[in-house]
Each structure stands twice: as structure tokens, then as C-alpha cells.
Write a protein that holds these residues in place. Sequence first.
Motif, PDB file in Angstrom:
ATOM      1  N   GLY A  53      57.340  16.219   3.234  1.00 57.13           N
ATOM      2  CA  GLY A  53      56.651  15.415   2.240  1.00 57.13           C
ATOM      3  C   GLY A  53      56.447  14.006   2.758  1.00 57.13           C
ATOM      4  O   GLY A  53      55.881  13.784   3.828  1.00 57.13           O
ATOM      5  N   GLU A  54      56.912  13.016   1.992  1.00 55.88           N
ATOM      6  CA  GLU A  54      56.794  11.613   2.376  1.00 55.88           C
ATOM      7  C   GLU A  54      58.024  11.117   3.121  1.00 55.88           C
ATOM      8  O   GLU A  54      58.180   9.917   3.317  1.00 55.88           O
ATOM      9  CB  GLU A  54      56.571  10.753   1.121  1.00 55.88           C
ATOM     10  CG  GLU A  54      55.274  11.042   0.386  1.00 55.88           C
ATOM     11  CD  GLU A  54      54.061  10.776   1.260  1.00 55.88           C
ATOM     12  OE1 GLU A  54      54.078   9.768   2.006  1.00 55.88           O
ATOM     13  OE2 GLU A  54      53.098  11.562   1.199  1.00 55.88           O
ATOM     14  N   ASP A  55      58.899  12.033   3.541  1.00 54.60           N
ATOM     15  CA  ASP A  55      60.135  11.656   4.221  1.00 54.60           C
ATOM     16  C   ASP A  55      60.159  12.237   5.635  1.00 54.60           C
ATOM     17  O   ASP A  55      59.406  13.157   5.973  1.00 54.60           O
ATOM     18  CB  ASP A  55      61.361  12.157   3.448  1.00 54.60           C
ATOM     19  CG  ASP A  55      61.471  11.513   2.072  1.00 54.60           C
ATOM     20  OD1 ASP A  55      60.896  10.418   1.901  1.00 54.60           O
ATOM     21  OD2 ASP A  55      62.114  12.103   1.198  1.00 54.60           O
ATOM     22  N   VAL A  56      61.045  11.683   6.462  1.00 51.87           N
ATOM     23  CA  VAL A  56      61.333  12.208   7.801  1.00 51.87           C
ATOM     24  C   VAL A  56      62.761  12.748   7.784  1.00 51.87           C
ATOM     25  O   VAL A  56      63.683  12.082   7.286  1.00 51.87           O
ATOM     26  CB  VAL A  56      61.178  11.111   8.874  1.00 51.87           C
ATOM     27  CG1 VAL A  56      61.676  11.612  10.222  1.00 51.87           C
ATOM     28  CG2 VAL A  56      59.738  10.686   8.991  1.00 51.87           C
ATOM     29  N   ILE A  57      62.943  13.960   8.332  1.00 47.34           N
ATOM     30  CA  ILE A  57      64.256  14.578   8.420  1.00 47.34           C
ATOM     31  C   ILE A  57      64.640  14.682   9.895  1.00 47.34           C
ATOM     32  O   ILE A  57      63.872  15.225  10.700  1.00 47.34           O
ATOM     33  CB  ILE A  57      64.275  15.967   7.771  1.00 47.34           C
ATOM     34  CG1 ILE A  57      63.809  15.881   6.308  1.00 47.34           C
ATOM     35  CG2 ILE A  57      65.662  16.579   7.858  1.00 47.34           C
ATOM     36  CD1 ILE A  57      64.696  15.055   5.431  1.00 47.34           C
ATOM     37  N   ILE A  58      65.811  14.151  10.241  1.00 48.87           N
ATOM     38  CA  ILE A  58      66.394  14.366  11.570  1.00 48.87           C
ATOM     39  C   ILE A  58      67.646  15.208  11.353  1.00 48.87           C
ATOM     40  O   ILE A  58      68.588  14.779  10.675  1.00 48.87           O
ATOM     41  CB  ILE A  58      66.739  13.037  12.266  1.00 48.87           C
ATOM     42  CG1 ILE A  58      65.483  12.174  12.411  1.00 48.87           C
ATOM     43  CG2 ILE A  58      67.357  13.308  13.630  1.00 48.87           C
ATOM     44  CD1 ILE A  58      65.753  10.808  13.031  1.00 48.87           C
ATOM     45  N   GLU A  59      67.651  16.411  11.929  1.00 50.05           N
ATOM     46  CA  GLU A  59      68.708  17.373  11.659  1.00 50.05           C
ATOM     47  C   GLU A  59      69.521  17.598  12.924  1.00 50.05           C
ATOM     48  O   GLU A  59      68.970  17.899  13.990  1.00 50.05           O
ATOM     49  CB  GLU A  59      68.095  18.684  11.171  1.00 50.05           C
ATOM     50  CG  GLU A  59      69.099  19.667  10.611  1.00 50.05           C
ATOM     51  CD  GLU A  59      68.410  20.850   9.968  1.00 50.05           C
ATOM     52  OE1 GLU A  59      68.122  20.765   8.757  1.00 50.05           O
ATOM     53  OE2 GLU A  59      68.116  21.818  10.700  1.00 50.05           O
ATOM     54  N   VAL A  60      70.844  17.442  12.817  1.00 51.73           N
ATOM     55  CA  VAL A  60      71.775  17.665  13.928  1.00 51.73           C
ATOM     56  C   VAL A  60      72.680  18.826  13.544  1.00 51.73           C
ATOM     57  O   VAL A  60      73.414  18.738  12.545  1.00 51.73           O
ATOM     58  CB  VAL A  60      72.605  16.403  14.230  1.00 51.73           C
ATOM     59  CG1 VAL A  60      73.567  16.671  15.398  1.00 51.73           C
ATOM     60  CG2 VAL A  60      71.713  15.222  14.553  1.00 51.73           C
ATOM     61  N   SER A  61      72.629  19.915  14.325  1.00 49.96           N
ATOM     62  CA  SER A  61      73.426  21.104  14.018  1.00 49.96           C
ATOM     63  C   SER A  61      74.245  21.503  15.238  1.00 49.96           C
ATOM     64  O   SER A  61      73.844  21.273  16.386  1.00 49.96           O
ATOM     65  CB  SER A  61      72.522  22.259  13.588  1.00 49.96           C
ATOM     66  OG  SER A  61      71.635  22.609  14.631  1.00 49.96           O
ATOM     67  N   ASP A  62      75.413  22.093  14.973  1.00 52.47           N
ATOM     68  CA  ASP A  62      76.253  22.608  16.069  1.00 52.47           C
ATOM     69  C   ASP A  62      76.873  23.916  15.636  1.00 52.47           C
ATOM     70  O   ASP A  62      76.902  24.245  14.440  1.00 52.47           O
ATOM     71  CB  ASP A  62      77.335  21.582  16.445  1.00 52.47           C
ATOM     72  CG  ASP A  62      78.329  21.358  15.319  1.00 52.47           C
ATOM     73  OD1 ASP A  62      79.129  22.271  15.041  1.00 52.47           O
ATOM     74  OD2 ASP A  62      78.304  20.266  14.689  1.00 52.47           O
ATOM     75  N   ASN A  63      77.351  24.672  16.605  1.00 48.36           N
ATOM     76  CA  ASN A  63      77.986  25.968  16.321  1.00 48.36           C
ATOM     77  C   ASN A  63      79.493  25.876  16.426  1.00 48.36           C
ATOM     78  O   ASN A  63      80.152  26.844  16.820  1.00 48.36           O
ATOM     79  CB  ASN A  63      77.442  27.042  17.267  1.00 48.36           C
ATOM     80  CG  ASN A  63      77.737  26.725  18.734  1.00 48.36           C
ATOM     81  OD1 ASN A  63      78.174  25.620  19.044  1.00 48.36           O
ATOM     82  ND2 ASN A  63      77.497  27.690  19.625  1.00 48.36           N
ATOM     83  N   GLY A  64      80.025  24.692  16.091  1.00 45.04           N
ATOM     84  CA  GLY A  64      81.463  24.477  16.160  1.00 45.04           C
ATOM     85  C   GLY A  64      82.213  25.191  15.047  1.00 45.04           C
ATOM     86  O   GLY A  64      81.648  26.022  14.310  1.00 45.04           O
TER      87      GLY A  64
END
Length: 608
Positions: free
Chosen positions: A518-529
Motif C-alpha cells: 500500500g502506502e508503506d514499505v516493509i523490510i522483512e528479516v527472517s531466519d530459520n533459527g
Amino acid sequence: MAGLSASLRRRWRELYHRSSIQVILSLFFTAVAVVGMVFLGLTLFLRFSASNNALLAENSQRVLSQVNLNLDARLREMMRVSDAAYYQVIKDADLAEGNIDRDLELLYYTSRESLVSIAVFSDGGGLIAAAPLGTLKNSVSPERESWFAAAQERIENLHFSTPHVQNLFVDPDYRYRWVVSLSRHVELTRDGAIESGVLLVDMSYSGIEQICKDVDLGAGQGGYLYLMDGAGEIVYHPRQQLINAGLLEENNAAAAAYADGSHDEIFRGQRRQVTVKTVGYTGWKLVGVVPSENLWDNYGQLLLFFLFIIIFSVFLLVLVNLRLSAWLTAPLKKLDLAVKELEAGQETVDLRVNGPYEVEHLSRSVQSMVSTMRHLMDDILQQEEQKRRSELDVLQSQINPHFLYNTLDSVIWMTENGRTEDAVVMLTSLARFFRISLSRGSNIITVGEELEHARHYLTIQKMRYKNKFSADISAADGVEDLCTIKLIVQPILENAIYHGMDYADGDGKICVSAFREGEDVIIEVSDNGPGMPEEVVARLLDQSGAYGAAGSKGSGIGLRNVHRRIQLTFGREYGLTILSEPDDGTVVRIRLPALDEEGSRRYRKEGG
């Protein structure tokens, strides 16, 4: 009731404190005058309404009387034909010597505009004579008809039936006409002997309908008139078909018990005025109905005139009261305007006010405090701005310095062991890492620069952790050119490495992705810990910082740092969201506004 009274008093106090003296004086005098005018006007209006209702009721009675005269004339015409048929034809004829068909036909043609048929029947229902049609249908039994039975039961009376379709005679044109029947008992002469019979005169129903329809009761749309017999059965109604079909109801049963005159009633939730007039000897009743809502329509012009007088009078009162209150409150108003100019930050304000002693003293007191108050306000604003900048600087300076020390130790160890190429790669990444961290003093960088900063950090950490994990960084089209505050991804990566990759054995995985929502920016950090329990996740962003000690492994200070910096800069609707379950990894979502270069200017530091 007590709560309502307290609420009204509270609202009055709020209005009193928000309003000026001029407004309060004007409102008070105007309200007193308006209340008096409204009370007098309503009294006159209600008196007029009662008189008008009486006039409308009188008008309805007058209209019903006129309809009654017309209807009475039509019914008398019908009775005249019946009397002529009986006394001039039947009484003078001996049925054994001849028939009376021709005489009935002559009588019919003299009144054919209002008549449908004339017929004479024997006591057993046999047809003796009729005009204009003279052949009964085989399936018809006149003696079973209600009008026939009524004539035999009431020998001395005339009987008027309700509207019905006359289907006694064979009609070559196959016409079925609605009629109102007048039946009476007659004495027939045959060979000098007297026998009983029934005379039937059918009047066209359209004649009654023509008299009753389009009656104007003088109350606008909605008023109407209907006709019923003494038992309450409807003879005519403007919506007869809807009533017969069961789609509409009429209060005719109750109206049958009303005496002549006007009555107020409530029928199916609607209040209405009902006027009743009995139609002479027939026992029929004319009923005029005017809904009360339509009575109020007649008051439209009066209401408009009344409202015009009220509004015009209020207008004059407001003008007079405003002039009077303005003269009384002019000194205070001038002082109030001067104080508002001070509040607006104007440097030079004339606080000298001529007026009563109290006002002049107040103006001198305000003037003596202006200088001190301005200095205090400037100091407060300066301190607040300094506090906000200091808080952001402190948060930014809290990035763990041990990262720099550990990296340099690793470079020294690599150099001593002859791994100069790895040392060069690590030092190059470290240099670029701190170049982006400094960003020429600006707090705002592009998403692409922030991801590049994260990429250098991961390069250094993978070498330090001897490739225990792999990393992937991606961004959707157009996202890298948008702007963000700097150093928000690295603390989250540090948390993922320390808590998710520390025990990995080459199978660790960290993914960083940036995209629009939408009108936002998403920065997603994921790990398999290993992930975290729900209660741990809930405490990670606790602004009180109660979970863990600052600088300890697992304290979560880096996540809270990023979360707080984002909210201080962009607002509380932005920040971090953490999704994690034991043995299922962790996902940290950073939500930022989608800002281009133009939109990010207001967030940049001076000289950035």
C-alpha cells in the motif's frame, strides 16, 4: 435525571469558559427575548391550529353534505322509478289479461342513463316482466339472491343492496355491469286475486362512483371519501380493488358505529380525522377521511411566516445586543486581542488599554510579564527540541561497539595467520559499512543504501562465523529509491545471528527482503533459527526495557532501539512487528512510510 442535569451544567460551564463576555451578554439577552417570542408564537399557533382543525372539520361536513345531496337525488330518482313501476304499472295491471313488458320498457327508457334494468318476479322467483332484457339465465335462481330475501322479509321497506355484478339475464353482448339494486315487496293482481312478488330496479354503480370520486376535502393529498351501508359494508371506496384483494384495510367496521360529525381516530398507527354523514332513509353513511399529517400541510405558509418573523426578530435582537455588548466589552476585547497576538509570537504588541480601572491595571500587569514569559517560552521550546534530538542521538549511539572491536581482532588474527586476502575483504566491508553509517551526518538514506549497509555487515559476520549461515538480500522494483532512517536493519541482523545462527552448522539461513505494501514499505528479516516463545516475543519491544540488562546477550535492546527510533521519527503507527514460534524461526517486519526524496526532506537533519 441527576446525571442529565450534571451533564448540562458541565456543558454550560464549558461554554461559559470558552465564550467571551460579549458573546455571553448577547446570547443571554437574545435567548430571553427569543424564548418569550417563541412561547407567544406557539401559543398563537396552537390556538390557530385548533381553530383551523375545526374549520377543516366543518369543511369536510359541508363537502359530505353536498355529496349527500347529489347521492340523495340519484337514489330518489331510483325510488321514483320504483314507485312509478309499482303504482302506475303493476297496481293498474291484471297479469291474467296481459303482460306489463311494454310499460316497463317505456319506464326504463325514460331513465336509461342511470338504470340498468327493471324486473318483476313472482313470490317463487319466476320472471313476470323485465326491461330491457327479458330472458333469465337457466342457472339463475332469483329467490336465492339477498335482495330478493330482503324484500320479502321487510315488506313495507325499500332495500338498497351493496354493489354487485348483475348476472340474471341473458345478454347477447355478454356485458356484466356493476349495479346497486333497489328491491321491494309488491302485490300482483291475477284474475282479481292478489299475490306477492318482488320488484327489482338496478341502478348503474358508475352513477354513485361518479358522485363520490374526485371529492376534494380541502386537506391536500391523502384525504378521501367512501360510502358504506348501515352494517359497515363498503358500497364505494376509491381503493375498492385493493380492499377486495386484501392489500388494503379500512376502518369501516368502527366507522359504522360513529355518530354523524367529526371524530379523531388512530388506525394502523396513523392519526386521522373522520367525518360521518348518514344518507337519509337508506341508512348508508358517507365517511370522509383526512390524515392528520395532511392537516399540518395546511399550516405550511403559516409556519413559514411564523419562522420568518422569529428569524427577523432574532436578527434585529442580535444586532442590537452585539452593538450594546461590543460597547461594554470593547476594552476587554482589545486586551484579549493583544494577548492573542502575544500567543501568536508577535514581538511588539501595544498593551495600553483605556477603560475602567480594573482593565487598565490588568493591561499593565500583562505588559510587565511579557518579557519574562517570552524568555520562558523560548527556553522551553529550545529544551524540548534539544531533548528530542538528544534522544535520537543517544539511541543511534547505542549500536554495540563490540562489533568494531571483534572485527578488528578478526582482521589481526587473519593477518597473523597469513590470510591477508580475507583480511582485506573484511576491512573493505568494514570501511564501506562505516561510510554508510556516517552518511555525511544525515539521518535519512535510501532503502538501497540501508540494504547495502546490511550486505557489508553480513559479509563481515559470515567470515567471523566461518560461514555457519548463508544470507540473501532482495528488494522489489522501485523500493531501493525510497527513503528510510539509517541503521535499522543491522541491529535486527545482529539479533538474528547471535540468537539464531550461533549454533548453526552451515545450514543457517537469513533472508532480507524489501517491498511495498500500500502506502508503506516493509523490510522483512527472517531466519530459520530456534525461534522464541510467545512471552519472550511480547517482552522484546517492551519500551520499559524491563526484559534483560542493556548490553547482555538476549536483552533485545537493539530491537527496542530500532522500534523507538522509527516511532520517534515517523509516528506510532510505524515500527517493528515480531513473529516467532519455538523451532520455527523468527520473522521481524519493519514498517515505514513510502517516502521519496521530496517527502523525506522534513525528516532530514540540518545539513544532511
